[in-house]
Design an enzyme around this catalytic site. Sequence first.
Site, PDB file in Angstrom:
ATOM      1  N   HIS A 493       0.766  -1.148  -0.066  1.00  0.00           N
ATOM      2  CA  HIS A 493      -0.013  -0.011  -0.063  1.00  0.00           C
ATOM      3  C   HIS A 493       0.863   1.376  -0.021  1.00  0.00           C
ATOM      4  CE1 HIS A 493      -3.648   2.415   1.232  1.00  0.00           C
ATOM      5  NE2 HIS A 493      -2.784   3.274   1.639  1.00  0.00           N
ATOM      6  N   GLU A 494       1.657   1.231   1.053  1.00  0.00           N
ATOM      7  CA  GLU A 494       2.726   2.570   1.003  1.00  0.00           C
ATOM      8  C   GLU A 494       3.345   2.524  -0.177  1.00  0.00           C
ATOM      9  OE1 GLU A 494       1.520   4.631   2.989  1.00  0.00           O
ATOM     10  OE2 GLU A 494       0.411   3.409   4.396  1.00  0.00           O
ATOM     11  N   HIS A 497       1.786   4.405  -2.893  1.00  0.00           N
ATOM     12  CA  HIS A 497       1.757   5.772  -2.848  1.00  0.00           C
ATOM     13  C   HIS A 497       3.192   6.386  -3.136  1.00  0.00           C
ATOM     14  CE1 HIS A 497      -1.895   6.545  -0.835  1.00  0.00           C
ATOM     15  NE2 HIS A 497      -1.857   5.953   0.252  1.00  0.00           N
ATOM     16  N   HIS A 500       3.401   6.789  -6.661  1.00  0.00           N
ATOM     17  CA  HIS A 500       2.656   8.191  -7.332  1.00  0.00           C
ATOM     18  C   HIS A 500       3.611   9.303  -6.969  1.00  0.00           C
ATOM     19  CE1 HIS A 500      -1.610  10.149  -7.175  1.00  0.00           C
ATOM     20  NE2 HIS A 500      -0.964  10.298  -8.295  1.00  0.00           N
TER      21      HIS A 500
END
Length: 701
Positions: A493-494, A497, A500
């Site tokens: 998940h992290e 990010h 991105h």
Amino acid sequence: MIRKTLIILTIFCSMNMLNAQNPFLENYQTPHGTVPFNRIKTAHYKPAILEGISQQNKQIEAIINNPNRPTFENTIEAYERSGELLDRVSIVFDNLLSAETNDDLQKLAQEIMPMLSEHSNNLTLNEKLFARVKAVYVQKEGLNLNTEQKKLLEDIYDGFVSHGANLEGEAKEAYRKLSQTLSKLTLDYEENNLKEVNTYQLLLTSKADLKGLPETAIEAAQETAKSKGAEGWMFTLDAPSYIPFITYADNRALREKLYLAYSSKCSHNNGCNNLDLVKQIVNTKMEIAQLLGYKDYASYALRNRMAQTSEAVYKLLNQLIEAYKPTAQREYEEVQALARQEQGANFRLMPWDWSYYSNKLKDQKYNINTELLRPYFELSQVKKGVFGLAEKLYGITFKKNSDIPVYHPEVDAYEVFDKDGTFLAVLYTDFHPRAGKRSGAWMTCYKEQWVEKENGTKDINSRPHVSIVMNFTKPTENKPALLTFDEVETFLHEFGHSLHGMFANSTYRSLSGTNVYRDFVELPSQIMENFAIEKEFLNTFAKHYQTGENLPDEWIERIVNAANFNVAYACLRQVSLGLLDMAWYTRTSSFDGDVQAYEKAAWKSAQILPVVDGTSMSTQFSHIFAGGYAAGYYSYKWAEVLDADAFALFKEKGLFNAEVAGAFRREILSKGGTEHPMVLYKRFRGEEPSIRALLKRNGIN
Ligand SMILES: [Zn+2]
């Protein structure tokens, strides 16, 4: 989750050498101009922040006093690029307050945070500055701006207008008063919540009452009791204490007692009551929105969200109710059936039984033991798997560089290179808990990405410095760090990010990377979690740390099946909170009724468990009453729809399909907030997202 600094802004200003010893005030002589953590002392922050504020004030004065008429370049771009120094200091300060804090830094924050928020208010309330911004904004159609410039102009203009800049006279004064009232109300609301959580104690003195609880929960309760000078075991309303108790404690009467205390927080006459504050907050927000020309608060909040309108939010929530309710009902009955096997045919499953019997049923059905999986998720292997996934999808590579300064010896810094070998970003990883780091997991930046002109001509792409911070299981003397499956998901998940952030390719910093609408920001992170239950991916790294054998197929299957356990109930729970949020913030007249009754009516259509009198969510719903999620709670489900819909393309074209990944990078990850997310999404996917893929993933027909 992701973190952002409070200040909007950026670039280049000559470094004032008044404090030559202060590393913030020098050009960083480090690889890629990374933060010289090794030289920064607590004493450096305040002078650097004061200097940063003063520099930005001068830059703003220069914009205002520019004798030329306002243009995009001399006003919008100049404002966007102001405050570079302030930003470079506050970004480090803000990040370390979460990742590596201490008493001195906390004390300093008490002094610095109000200074920063006052400065930021001074900017948005600066009438002369706004007059110039508006002068550019009103002629925006004739300015020949490209898409990103137009978005920057609109965002900056909105930043002023949404803080009342367009109001005049009495209306402006009313806005100012309402804003002040609101911040006081939300502070009181939050304080009551904290007080209530900190005051409540359930002290148990008989060992028999602990039956069913795992050893870790018992030890923690013993420590809590000890720290309060009591004998026995103390349970509180803090999640790490409450959740194990409600999930494992065999004593039903005690589960009920703790549940009722938890679910009625801030609704008693004990000095922490939030019932009246709920009404005042809802009414004040409505008044602010109406003063700014919106019908209700939701319309105001949704102006910069992907969903755009309340209708779109309700459409999603109602679609989900319709699709998931029959399955949720079946899930409830299955849990109740298990409870009846144990407790007799007349047993009625109540909210305080839900986690307890659900957990038993899950054990019975899937028999997934967290501890048995751990040896297959050794951190360095997982890291190889996750970095390897990025290499497979995007061709990027990671090279550890020990010359890059870090803020703690446990932190690693990597140089990240694009597939053609060019430098892309710096990535810091910080995996384990320690004193001074707050709990949870997050991604953040020490420098964002933007493009600047060197000597006013050549474009220089300033590459980002990204960090991911977690609180994963630590290694011990005899064992390396062996992660749980949840921790593997969190890592993905992290890391999503961080992609991105690392792939960002915008001209303006405030539109770069994760600076996107709230209901869009979790797409890049959540899409990565999908890989966690893909055998093809798990087989690339999940090997027993001692024997080297692969994670057995049968266990992978169990993980996949268990992923959808009680998924419909969980969905309706989220939907019910979304409905409650929308019910409060779509009001067009002020509210003075019964908060608890209003709440029960609001989420009735998504309710599965029996409703218990005296409980109240609104009095403890900090997300929407004190945090930034007002008229935004639906975002969690919205993002899930997006990530399932987007991931379906990988499932269709191949898990590691470079073409799909390339399109995802090009249309979504590299674009940040330079265009409306629906436009970006459609360009990637060819159509608007639908809930079909999510239903399929969840096994809902
Ligand atoms: Zn997140």
